[in-house]
Scaffold this motif. Sequence first.
Motif, short mmCIF file in Angstrom:
data_model
loop_
_atom_site.label_atom_id
_atom_site.label_comp_id
_atom_site.label_asym_id
_atom_site.label_seq_id
_atom_site.Cartn_x
_atom_site.Cartn_y
_atom_site.Cartn_z
N ASP A 277 53.14 -22.31 38.28
CA ASP A 277 53.95 -23.48 37.79
C ASP A 277 54.87 -22.87 36.90
N GLN B 271 57.14 -28.78 48.11
CA GLN B 271 58.61 -28.71 47.74
C GLN B 271 59.49 -28.22 48.73
N HIS C 60 49.02 -25.63 44.30
CA HIS C 60 50.04 -26.23 43.34
C HIS C 60 50.99 -25.12 43.20
N ASN D 232 54.79 -25.14 41.75
CA ASN D 232 56.25 -25.95 41.06
C ASN D 232 57.19 -25.04 40.87
#
Length: 250
Positions: free
Chosen positions: A93, A151, A123, A125
């Motif tokens: 992240d 994303q 995850h 980001n």
Amino acid sequence: MAIDSHMHINSEVLENIIQYIDDINRNSGIESVINIGLNLNTSKESILISKANRKFYSTVGIHPLYTESQDVRSIYSLAASDKVVAIGEIGLDHTKNNFLEQKQYLMEQIEIANALSLPVIIHSNNQNKLVIKMFENEIKPQYGCVFHCFQPDIDDLKYLVSQGYYISFAGKITYQTAKKSIEVAKLVPNDLFLVETDSPYISPEPVRDEVNKSSNIQYIVKKIAEVKGLEEKEVDEITTQNTKRLFKKM
């Protein structure tokens, strides 16, 4: 019926978890949910909830924003529970400037997943390319992988598809600004995508101003059906099959 492949019911993010659990148990449109661990405490709580509720499955993992004072070795023993279906969510992240620590936690947890023949939930980001670089140069999930709340990036999508990895669509695909996500939805093969709410976060339209619930999976399914030219029932069936194929312990 749909499977919410990624949501969070735990006492760290919600005040009245009993109500959220009851809502899911009573909802005939939801076959099951995967309750995601963020750290050791929420992973343990997720296991307890899954043991007490038929529709619930759990994951265990240390999220990149929760790495402080977490013993990654504990993940191994927690994952032995019958209803733990994956290691996650884990990843990188950009909002926190501790990349060396994040990378170490990610690599160690992928090692655990590989040792236990479990998939991982990523995850990422604003770090898709760095995660992919780690997969290629350092360690790669051997038993499946999903980039949750993906994303959108076409090059990243091509890599994931080439590896047989999955991507998951959440509430953002219903937003008017979701042009790139819609492009990805059109391109992703039908056997490599999942749906999720990421509840209680990222509420879809038309309930964007409310706390997100697993029942809102219907809006995500509806949007994907529209984009891919499918019936909503077909999206339910496809994503249910995909989810069970990836998370083999379900």
